[in-house]
Design an enzyme around this catalytic site. Structure first.
Site, mmCIF file in Angstrom:
data_model
loop_
_atom_site.group_PDB
_atom_site.id
_atom_site.type_symbol
_atom_site.label_atom_id
_atom_site.label_comp_id
_atom_site.label_asym_id
_atom_site.label_seq_id
_atom_site.Cartn_x
_atom_site.Cartn_y
_atom_site.Cartn_z
ATOM 1 N N GLN A 190 1.233 -1.120 0.003
ATOM 2 C CA GLN A 190 0.018 0.124 0.057
ATOM 3 C C GLN A 190 1.140 0.972 0.442
ATOM 4 O O GLN A 190 1.855 1.483 1.366
ATOM 5 C CB GLN A 190 -1.045 -0.045 1.227
ATOM 6 N N TYR A 218 -7.121 -12.305 -2.270
ATOM 7 C CA TYR A 218 -5.343 -11.519 -2.442
ATOM 8 C C TYR A 218 -5.139 -10.779 -1.603
ATOM 9 O O TYR A 218 -4.818 -9.731 -1.218
ATOM 10 C CB TYR A 218 -6.227 -10.713 -3.403
ATOM 11 N N ASN A 223 -1.139 -8.112 4.351
ATOM 12 C CA ASN A 223 -1.513 -6.462 4.981
ATOM 13 C C ASN A 223 -2.907 -6.210 6.260
ATOM 14 O O ASN A 223 -2.929 -6.444 7.335
ATOM 15 C CB ASN A 223 -1.662 -5.627 4.279
ATOM 16 N N GLU A 239 -3.249 -16.353 -1.891
ATOM 17 C CA GLU A 239 -2.760 -15.101 -2.518
ATOM 18 C C GLU A 239 -0.917 -15.849 -3.337
ATOM 19 O O GLU A 239 -1.177 -17.400 -3.336
ATOM 20 C CB GLU A 239 -1.107 -14.534 -1.605
ATOM 21 N N ASP A 299 -9.820 -7.474 -2.165
ATOM 22 C CA ASP A 299 -9.058 -6.731 -1.672
ATOM 23 C C ASP A 299 -8.512 -6.812 -3.547
ATOM 24 O O ASP A 299 -7.546 -6.760 -3.616
ATOM 25 C CB ASP A 299 -8.435 -5.994 -1.194
ATOM 26 N N CYS A 324 -9.713 -0.659 -5.182
ATOM 27 C CA CYS A 324 -8.797 0.388 -5.512
ATOM 28 C C CYS A 324 -9.687 1.062 -7.306
ATOM 29 O O CYS A 324 -9.122 1.624 -7.978
ATOM 30 C CB CYS A 324 -7.896 0.022 -6.063
ATOM 31 N N GLU A 358 -9.817 4.725 -3.785
ATOM 32 C CA GLU A 358 -9.252 3.606 -2.968
ATOM 33 C C GLU A 358 -11.467 3.578 -1.951
ATOM 34 O O GLU A 358 -11.235 4.965 -1.530
ATOM 35 C CB GLU A 358 -8.909 3.186 -2.382
#
Length: 367
Positions: A190, A218, A223, A239, A299, A324, A358
Site C-alpha cells: 500500500q 488476494y 496486510n 495469494e 481486495d 481500488c 480507494e
C-alpha cells in the site's frame, strides 16, 4: 499540479469532489453516508519510481507527463515521503561522477517506511559485474555513513543483485497494537502508509464481535489478514505471488500470530477448490470443511472480481470489499446487491490530487 509543487490549497476541494462522485456511484445500491478518511496533504507516498535522464556530465530524476508524455525534471517530490526526498539529491550527487554507477542507469525506484528504512533499486540497460558491485557497496556505505538506513539493489535483464537484502520492515501502529510488515521491493505494498492504517482500523471496526472464521482472497503480504486476525477464531488467506506469500509467512511469525493460514493459489483456483470442482496438491493437509467462515474479505486488482468469484463470495453472510476501482466495484455490486445490503461505505484518500479512489464496503446478507 507539477511534481515539485502540490496544490495543497485545493486538497479539500478535490476530496469533496471524490466524496460526491462516490456517493453518486453508490446511490443505486442504497448505500449509507460515506465515511471519509483523509490523507496527509504532502509526503504521503512511501514509494516512488523515476526515470534517470543523462545530459552531458549531468544526470537527474525525471517523470513523464501522463497527457503530453513531456519529460519533467524532478529534483524534489513532495508527494513522496520526507525520507525519499532527503535521499534523492544525495544519491544523484554521489553517482554523478561515478561512471560505473551511472553508465546506462535508466531508472531508480525507492521504497521507504515510516520506521525509517529504505530500499533503492537501480535499473540498468547493461550487464552488472563485480566492479559494479564494489562501486555500489561503496555508495551504500557512504550513504549509511550519512545516516540513511538503506539497502541497494541492482537490476538488469535477467539479473538482480542484492547487496544485503531486497526488503524493508515497516512498523505500523494499528488500533493500539504495533504490527511489523515485511515489504519486498518490486512487489505490491500500500503506497500511503497513514491511509493504510486508517483502512486497517476501519476493517477492524467493521468486523468487531465477528463470529466464526475469516476467508481472505488476494492477501498480498498479509496486510489485512494479520491485522484482522484478532477479530476472528481463524483466518484462511490466499495469494498467488511467491514473494508476497513469503513476506506474509514472515509477518505471521514476527507478529506472533497463530491463527492465520496462507495458501499460495489464485482466487479463481480457490473458488474451484471450495466448489469441489478440482483438488490441489497445495491444499493437502488443509481441511477446508473445518473452517466456519462467516466473513469473506476481498481486495481485488483493478479488474474487480470475476463472475465465478462473485458467486462464491455471495455464499458468505458478510462481505468486506476493498476496491481500488469503484467502477468495477459497482459492476460487482450489481450482482452482490441482489442478496446483500451495503451497510458501510468508506472513502480512503490514498492518492490525493488524482482521480483515483480507494473505497471500502461492508455487505450484510439480507434475511
Amino acid at each position: 499540479m507539477t511534481p515539485e509543487q502540490l496544490p495543497i490549497e485545493h486538497y479539500e476541494d478535490q476530496l469533496a469532489e471524490k466524496v460526491t462522485r462516490l456517493t453518486t456511484m453508490m446511490s443505486a445500491f442504497n448505500a449509507p453516508e460515506v465515511e471519509v478518511f483523509r490523507s496527509a496533504v504532502s509526503h504521503y507516498r512511501m514509494r516512488a519510481e523515476f526515470r534517470i535522464w543523462h545530459e552531458g556530465d549531468d544526470l537527474y530524476h525525471i517523470i513523464f507527463d501522463q497527457q503530453t508524455r513531456e519529460r519533467i525534471r524532478v529534483d524534489s517530490f513532495p508527494a513522496a515521503s520526507e525520507l525519499i526526498n532527503r535521499l534523492m539529491p544525495r544519491l544523484i550527487e554521489k553517482i554523478r561522477d561515478q561512471r560505473l554507477l551511472r553508465f546506462k542507469l535508466f531508472q531508480v525506484d525507492y521504497l521507504s517506511t515510516v520506521s525509517g528504512q529504505i530500499v533503492v533499486s537501480m535499473l540498468y540497460h547493461r550487464k552488472l559485474d563485480e566492479e559494479w558491485q564494489q562501486a555500489a557497496a561503496a555508495l551504500r556505505d557512504s550513504l549509511r555513513a550519512e545516516g540513511f538506513d538503506l539497502h541497494l539493489i541492482g537490476r538488469a535483464t535477467k539479473t538482480k543483485i542484492c547487496l544485503d537484502q531486497d526488503y524493508v520492515d515497516e512498523r505500523l501502529t494499528v488500533d493500539g497494537r504495533e504490527m511489523v510488515y515485511r515489504q519486498v521491493e518490486n512487489s505490491f505494498t500500500q503506497p500511503n502508509a497513514a491511509v493504510n492504517v486508517k483502512m486497517l482500523e476501519w476493517a477492524l471496526d467493521s468486523t468487531r464481535h465477528s463470529a466464526g472464521d475469516l476467508l481472505e482472497l488476494y492477501c498480498g503480504n498479509g496486510n489485512f489478514s494479520l491485522a484482522l486476525a484478532r477479530n476472528f477464531n481463524r483466518v484462511l488467506a490466499t495469494e498467488i505471488a511467491k514473494p508476497s506469500v513469503a513476506s506474509a509467512q514472515y509477518n505471521i511469525a514476527v507478529n506472533q500470530i497463530d491463527n492465520v493460514q496462507i495458501i499460495r493459489m489464485a482466487a479463481e483456483e480457490f473458488t474451484q477448490a471450495m466448489n469441489g470442482e478440482r483438488s490441489f496438491r497445495r491444499l493437502e493437509g488443509i481441511d477446508l470443511t473445518r473452517y466456519q467462515c462467516e466473513t469473506i474479505f476481498v481486495d481485488p486488482p483493478r479488474s474487480g472480481l470475476d463472475d465465478e468469484t462473485v458467486k462464491m463470495v455471495q455464499a458468505y453472510p458478510r462481505i468486506l470489499y476493498i476496491s481500488c476501482n469503484p467502477q468495477t466495484l459497482c459492476e460487482n455490486l450489481t450482482a452482490l446487491s441482489t442478496t446483500h445490503d451495503v451497510t458501510r461505505l468508506a472513502l480512503f484518500d490514498q492518492f490525493p490530487y488524482t482521480h483515483h479512489m480507494e473505497c471500502g464496503v461492508l455487505l450484510t446478507r439480507r434475511h
